[in-house]
Design an enzyme around this catalytic site. Structure first.
Site, PDB file in Angstrom:
ATOM      1  N   LYS A  22       0.828  -1.212   0.000  1.00 34.58           N
ATOM      2  CA  LYS A  22       0.000   0.000   0.000  1.00 34.58           C
ATOM      3  C   LYS A  22       0.860   1.259   0.000  1.00 34.58           C
ATOM      4  CE  LYS A  22      -3.035   2.538   3.190  1.00 34.58           C
ATOM      5  NZ  LYS A  22      -2.061   3.466   3.811  1.00 34.58           N
ATOM      6  N   ASN A  23       1.831   1.335   0.905  1.00 34.04           N
ATOM      7  CA  ASN A  23       2.604   2.563   1.056  1.00 34.04           C
ATOM      8  C   ASN A  23       3.488   2.844  -0.159  1.00 34.04           C
ATOM      9  OD1 ASN A  23       1.434   3.036   3.528  1.00 34.04           O
ATOM     10  ND2 ASN A  23       3.086   2.090   4.702  1.00 34.04           N
ATOM     11  N   ARG A  97      -5.020  10.387   2.721  1.00 35.73           N
ATOM     12  CA  ARG A  97      -3.718  10.873   3.179  1.00 35.73           C
ATOM     13  C   ARG A  97      -2.691  10.898   2.038  1.00 35.73           C
ATOM     14  NH1 ARG A  97      -1.383  13.896   7.158  1.00 35.73           N
ATOM     15  NH2 ARG A  97       0.842  13.516   7.118  1.00 35.73           N
ATOM     16  N   ASP A 121      -5.695   7.903   8.733  1.00 37.64           N
ATOM     17  CA  ASP A 121      -5.928   7.386  10.079  1.00 37.64           C
ATOM     18  C   ASP A 121      -5.848   8.487  11.128  1.00 37.64           C
ATOM     19  OD1 ASP A 121      -6.259   4.722   9.348  1.00 37.64           O
ATOM     20  OD2 ASP A 121      -4.100   4.363   9.327  1.00 37.64           O
ATOM     21  N   ASP A 322       3.937   0.807  11.748  1.00 35.30           N
ATOM     22  CA  ASP A 322       2.684   0.175  11.323  1.00 35.30           C
ATOM     23  C   ASP A 322       2.504  -1.228  11.884  1.00 35.30           C
ATOM     24  OD1 ASP A 322       1.822   2.353   9.914  1.00 35.30           O
ATOM     25  OD2 ASP A 322       2.443   1.615   7.948  1.00 35.30           O
ATOM     26  N   MET A 344       6.113   7.549  17.470  1.00 38.49           N
ATOM     27  CA  MET A 344       5.760   8.495  16.414  1.00 38.49           C
ATOM     28  C   MET A 344       4.366   9.096  16.535  1.00 38.49           C
ATOM     29  SD  MET A 344       7.539   6.942  13.009  1.00 38.49           S
ATOM     30  CE  MET A 344       9.283   6.518  12.991  1.00 38.49           C
TER      31      MET A 344
END
Length: 437
Positions: A22-23, A97, A121, A322, A344
């Site tokens: 995904k990223n 995002r 998110d 993640d 984070m």
């Protein structure tokens, strides 16, 4: 709004293949705006966030040609930059995002880029300063409308000019955005404290195959020599490391025998070793991960001096944030204790109350730290009704439900769909009892 009904406590068995990352996909898809030539992307995951970005590109005027599963050709030869100033774009861009990464390519190639405050998110503050400070370093003029949270950057007369910059944080999306702007700037750009995740490396390698001149790929110091234009290419997205970690956690929690296929071991970094610290057995079989059924559970390895094991997130090559939610859930049935330190994001651990309701022993010390005291499978988690607050917490709660005694209900499953492709069918294929309603 959909829900999952999950009958827990069932041993699973079989093979599962991770989706495309995904990223990485969110970065790579934005890069197609840098050239008028055709760009073919393979292994694109069929998930909500990625599909939203593909739709956004189409609304900008990018031509989209779908081939087989996960394969799309894009051509950005007639982009309508005026769409950026429409109310439709403000609504569309604000729901995703990853939309922030269209700004760099649009600024570089069309002289301007706009974006509403992007969604994503709700896991804590997610600043955009790194992105825009990078553009300003390249000479861009910045403006921000506080009333509707609308950001804009425009090229100066003469265009963007390369610069030396030190990023205030090793932001993955920030680095990607600045790199995509710098590849078409005049002169040389150096980016120190750049992110160096495998997905950022993939973006840089793709851009180089299109004619960019980027060196230092894989390090935190990138050097970019600007070029006048880029050409087309074909690119394949890596398997999703976060999904791979999710399936490792699922296998351990349900004491199942699972093989995760084609994981690209060389791009997993410390992920296998972190799960091994929790006592989980992983075997490398070619490019697969084999996880045997943990009949006798798994025992947490203490530090050399006997201190409690601490697992914390960090920029690559550290452990990805993640996967901390997954590790936390897996620790609830370990033998031993673990301190989870989420550095984070200050809201990412706020789903632990749902695990506590299921019977987990967790002490939330503060917004960033939680101590987990494992059950060692002496008592099962109990089924409950819960809601998915974000993608990673959602999959963590799903794993907890699959290991729990009884039938659980998970609401707001669209959050899970944002990051996991066809998840209920893939889980049913290895024996899970899960239905979508």
């Amino acid at each position: 709004m959909g829900i999952f009904k999950i009958e827990g406590g069932i041993r699973l068995k079989g093979d599962i293949t991770p989706q495309g990352a995904k990223n990485e996909a969110l970065q790579i898809l934005c890069a197609v705006l840098l050239t008028p030539e055709k760009v073919t992307i393979n292994n694109i995951p069929d998930i909500i966030d990625v599909n939203k970005l593909v739709t956004l590109l189409g609304n900008l005027g990018v031509k989209i040609e779908r081939h087989g599963k996960g394969s799309i050709t894009f051509q950005s030869d007639e982009v309508n930059v005026g769409y950026l100033e429409t109310e439709a774009f403000k609504k569309e861009g604000g729901s995703l995002r990853g939309s922030i990464m269209i700004v760099g390519p649009l600024l570089a190639r069309y002289g301007r880029g706009y974006i509403p405050k992007p969604g994503g998110d709700k896991i804590g503050r997610r600043r955009l300063d790194t992105h825009f400070e990078g553009f300003i370093n390249l000479g861009a003029k910045f403006r921000y409308n506080k009333e509707d949270h609308f950001y804009g950057v425009e090229q100066p007369e003469g265009g963007l000019v390369g610069a030396d910059m030190l990023l205030d944080e090793a932001s993955v999306t920030g680095t990607a955005n600045i790199v995509m702007a710098a590849v078409l700037a005049k002169g040389v750009t150096t980016i120190y404290n750049a992110a160096c995740e495998p997905y950022l490396q993939q973006l840089c390698n793709m851009l180089n195959s299109m004619g960019a001149k980027i060196t230092g790929v894989g390090s935190n110091l990138l050097r970019i020599e600007g070029v006048q234009n880029l050409g087309g290419c074909e690119h394949r997205i890596l398997p999703d490391m976060v999904e791979i970690g999710s399936w490792i956690g699922l296998a351990a929690m349900t004491r199942s025998e699972i093989t995760i296929k084609n994981v690209s071991w060389e791009n997993l970094g410390v992920i296998p070793s972190v799960f091994r610290k929790l006592g989980i057995t992983l075997e490398k079989r070619g490019d697969d991960i084999y996880i045997p059924a943990h009949e006798n559970g798994y025992e947490v390895k203490k530090d050399i001096d006997g201190s409690i094991l601490t697992i914390a997130d960090a920029p690559w090559p550290g452990f990805t944030p993640d996967l901390l939610s997954i590790v936390l859930v897996v620790a609830t049935q370990a033998k031993g204790e673990v301190l989870i330190h989420q550095k984070m994001f200050e809201s990412r651990l706020f789903f632990v109350d749902k695990l506590i309701d299921m019977g987990a022993k967790i002490i939330l010390c503060d917004p960033h730290r939680a101590v987990v005291i494992g059950h060692n499978f002496q008592s099962q988690l109990k089924a409950t009704v819960m809601s998915s607050p974000d993608i990673r917490a959602g999959i963590s709660l799903l794993i907890a439900a699959l290991s729990a005694k009884g039938t659980s209900t998970i609401q707001n499953i669209e959050q899970i769909d944002r990051g996991y492709e066809d998840i209920e069918q893939r889980l049913r294929n290895i024996g899970a009892k899960i239905t979508r309603e």
